[in-house]
Design a protein around this motif. Structure first.
Motif, short mmCIF file in Angstrom:
data_model
loop_
_atom_site.label_atom_id
_atom_site.label_comp_id
_atom_site.label_asym_id
_atom_site.label_seq_id
_atom_site.Cartn_x
_atom_site.Cartn_y
_atom_site.Cartn_z
N PHE A 66 47.00 24.91 46.63
CA PHE A 66 45.70 25.37 47.08
C PHE A 66 45.55 26.90 47.02
CE2 PHE A 66 42.28 26.22 50.13
CZ PHE A 66 41.36 25.27 49.72
N ILE A 67 46.66 27.63 46.93
CA ILE A 67 46.57 29.09 46.93
C ILE A 67 45.77 29.61 45.74
CG2 ILE A 67 48.68 29.58 45.62
CD1 ILE A 67 49.20 31.81 47.76
N PHE A 68 45.74 28.83 44.63
CA PHE A 68 44.97 29.27 43.47
C PHE A 68 43.46 29.23 43.74
CE2 PHE A 68 48.98 28.14 41.38
CZ PHE A 68 49.19 29.30 40.66
N ALA A 69 43.07 28.49 44.77
CA ALA A 69 41.66 28.48 45.15
C ALA A 69 41.22 29.85 45.64
CB ALA A 69 41.41 27.43 46.22
N ARG A 70 42.19 30.69 46.05
CA ARG A 70 41.85 32.05 46.47
C ARG A 70 41.19 32.83 45.33
NH1 ARG A 70 41.70 33.92 51.80
NH2 ARG A 70 43.13 32.66 53.03
N PHE A 71 41.62 32.56 44.08
CA PHE A 71 40.99 33.23 42.95
C PHE A 71 39.56 32.73 42.73
CE2 PHE A 71 45.51 33.86 41.97
CZ PHE A 71 45.51 35.22 41.70
N SER A 72 39.33 31.48 43.11
CA SER A 72 38.00 30.91 42.96
C SER A 72 36.97 31.60 43.85
CB SER A 72 38.02 29.41 43.26
OG SER A 72 38.76 28.72 42.28
N ALA A 117 34.46 39.97 47.02
CA ALA A 117 33.79 39.08 46.08
C ALA A 117 32.28 39.29 46.10
CB ALA A 117 34.12 37.63 46.42
N ALA A 118 31.73 39.57 47.28
CA ALA A 118 30.29 39.82 47.40
C ALA A 118 29.90 41.10 46.68
CB ALA A 118 29.89 39.91 48.88
N VAL A 119 30.73 42.13 46.80
CA VAL A 119 30.47 43.40 46.11
C VAL A 119 30.49 43.19 44.60
CG1 VAL A 119 31.36 45.72 45.65
CG2 VAL A 119 31.39 44.81 47.98
N ILE A 120 31.48 42.45 44.10
CA ILE A 120 31.59 42.20 42.66
C ILE A 120 30.46 41.28 42.19
CG2 ILE A 120 33.06 41.18 40.88
CD1 ILE A 120 35.48 42.11 42.50
N SER A 163 43.70 41.82 44.56
CA SER A 163 43.43 40.75 43.59
C SER A 163 42.12 40.97 42.85
CB SER A 163 43.41 39.40 44.29
OG SER A 163 42.35 39.34 45.24
N ALA A 164 41.27 41.87 43.33
CA ALA A 164 40.00 42.15 42.64
C ALA A 164 40.22 42.64 41.22
CB ALA A 164 39.20 43.18 43.44
N LEU A 165 41.39 43.20 40.96
CA LEU A 165 41.68 43.73 39.62
C LEU A 165 41.66 42.66 38.55
CD1 LEU A 165 44.55 46.23 40.53
CD2 LEU A 165 42.20 46.80 39.89
N ILE A 166 41.75 41.39 38.95
CA ILE A 166 41.68 40.31 37.96
C ILE A 166 40.33 40.32 37.23
CG2 ILE A 166 40.73 38.56 39.54
CD1 ILE A 166 42.45 36.49 38.15
N MET A 167 39.32 40.91 37.86
CA MET A 167 37.99 40.91 37.26
C MET A 167 37.86 41.89 36.09
SD MET A 167 36.59 38.51 38.87
CE MET A 167 34.92 38.61 38.25
N THR A 189 34.49 50.77 37.90
CA THR A 189 34.61 51.67 39.06
C THR A 189 34.49 50.88 40.35
OG1 THR A 189 33.69 53.55 37.83
CG2 THR A 189 33.60 53.65 40.24
N ILE A 190 33.52 49.98 40.40
CA ILE A 190 33.33 49.15 41.60
C ILE A 190 34.54 48.26 41.83
CG2 ILE A 190 31.97 47.24 42.55
CD1 ILE A 190 29.51 48.58 41.24
N ILE A 191 35.09 47.69 40.77
CA ILE A 191 36.26 46.81 40.91
C ILE A 191 37.46 47.60 41.42
CG2 ILE A 191 37.98 45.48 39.62
CD1 ILE A 191 35.68 44.49 37.86
N ILE A 192 37.70 48.78 40.86
CA ILE A 192 38.85 49.58 41.27
C ILE A 192 38.72 49.99 42.74
CG2 ILE A 192 40.02 51.80 40.93
CD1 ILE A 192 39.36 51.46 37.91
N LEU A 193 37.52 50.40 43.14
CA LEU A 193 37.31 50.74 44.56
C LEU A 193 37.48 49.50 45.44
CD1 LEU A 193 34.24 53.15 44.30
CD2 LEU A 193 36.62 53.77 44.77
N SER A 194 36.99 48.38 44.96
CA SER A 194 37.11 47.13 45.73
C SER A 194 38.57 46.70 45.87
CB SER A 194 36.31 46.01 45.05
OG SER A 194 34.94 46.30 45.02
N SER A 195 39.38 47.02 44.89
CA SER A 195 40.80 46.62 44.92
C SER A 195 41.56 47.32 46.04
CB SER A 195 41.47 46.90 43.57
OG SER A 195 41.63 48.29 43.36
#
Length: 368
Positions: free
Chosen positions: A305-311, A160-163, A191-195, A180-186
């Motif tokens: 509460f698991i949806f808070a992980r996306f937050s 999340a910090a990288v994104i 879950s980073a792919l949601i971005m 590119t950053i998102i794909i590498l972060s994934s």
């Protein structure tokens, strides 16, 4: 709690000094650059409190175990060159990262220190570039509980910090670098792919009919939760998240309603003063849209509460939005708003510390 209070005061003081001794810089959206040396003094305290913690956070021992497991595995099996059944790690980038750190030491404390270093540098540098007053952004980073939340979900907050740092590419429309950053972060957290779809959702004017349609969809999902979960399970059953079916069907632990109001109130203010915010920051609509998505996932998190992980991916953008409220009016009113924000969020953080995320009691590697 004393170490957290000292950290807050120390970081705020040096952040305030960095703002006071900053200089004009028209290359930044805020037109001002805080003093870099003092910014990094603030970062040192954030990193040391986080990176030298021991047994603090709900995920501390889970990550320690993961670190130890990564250290005894073969690199070829981790990245799929070998014949091990464990070669199918979806978050292979993070496992390789741990494997490399194990070559330095088998003590997992190195992982906590390095992740704290990367996470806090990227977040604070982004606040430095996009927040005015800078010290308020840093204060909110701690008192909105984002900082303490980095003690848990270590790799997801690292991603999340990288994104968050990559926000500069989102607002300029440089989708090649952003994706590119998102794909590498994934490779660290899938879950980073949601971005990627989020990129297309947020790069538009806020408070349009699209905003209200999106809000309606999330409200209906929260109201018709069981049907929504059935559809969600069908979509993810053959993915790495398929094992969450039992969790969703048996768990009823939702987010505290107070947190929902903390997400909602800044959005109400943003709507009421939307034109003024656009005058101050033309790209502010992108930030508002990201905060709206954060609130919408918060709505779902009231059911589970698991949806808070996306937050985790969206909560940091509140740190860019809220300080703008201290620039909407005349100097006297803005000072009052600054004071009100500081007091309210300090009380909010003080209330959460004893009960949230297992951050108390604090122990370091020197006092374990």
């Amino acid at each position: 709690m004393s170490i957290y209070m000292f950290n807050l005061l120390f970081v705020y003081f040096w952040s305030w000094l960095s703002s006071f001794y900053g200089k004009k810089d028209i290359s930044l959206p805020i037109g001002y650059r805080p003093n870099n040396l003092m910014v990094y003094i603030s970062i040192v305290s954030l990193v040391l409190v986080s990176g030298l913690r021991y047994g603090v956070g709900t995920d501390y021992w889970t990550y320690s175990l993961l670190y130890n497991i990564a250290g005894i595995r073969d690199l070829g099996d981790i990245i799929g060159w070998g014949e091990s059944e464990t070669a199918s790690d979806s978050d292979v980038g993070f496992i390789v990262f741990l494997w490399v750190l194990n070559k330095i030491t088998d003590n997992p404390q190195l992982m906590f220190l390095i992740t704290a270093l990367i996470t806090n540098i990227l977040i604070v540098r982004t606040l430095r570039d996009y927040v005015k007053p800078f010290e308020l952004g840093i204060f909110l980073y701690i008192c909105t509980f984002n900082y303490y939340s980095t003690f848990n979900g270590v790799r997801q907050y690292l991603v999340a910090a990288v994104i968050f740092w990559s926000f500069r590419y989102l607002i300029t429309g440089n989708w090649k670098k952003y994706f590119t950053i998102i794909i590498l972060s994934s490779t660290f957290h899938a879950s980073a792919l949601i971005m990627i779809p989020v990129y297309f959702i947020v790069r538009r004017k806020a408070w349009t009919s699209f905003t209200f349609v999106l809000t309606l969809c999330f409200v209906l999902a929260a109201m018709l939760y069981n049907k929504f979960i059935s559809l969600l399970m069908f979509l993810i059953k053959n993915t790495q998240y398929g094992h969450y079916e039992e969790w969703f069907t048996n768990n009823s632990n939702g987010m505290n309603i107070i947190k929902i109001f903390v997400l909602l109130i800044p959005l109400v203010i943003s709507y009421l003063y939307r034109n003024k915010i656009r005058e101050i920051w033309p790209d502010g609509d992108y930030v508002v849209n990201l905060c709206i998505i954060n609130f919408l996932f918060g709505l779902l998190a009231t059911r589970d509460f698991i949806f808070a992980r996306f937050s985790i991916y969206f909560g940091l953008y509140q740190l860019l939005l809220i300080p703008i409220f201290t620039r909407l009016f005349d100097k006297k009113t803005n000072t009052l708003i600054y004071f009100i924000l500081a007091v309210c969020f300090f009380v909010y953080s003080y209330m959460l510390l004893p009960v949230d995320s297992n951050v108390l009691p604090y122990k370091s590697i020197f006092s374990k």
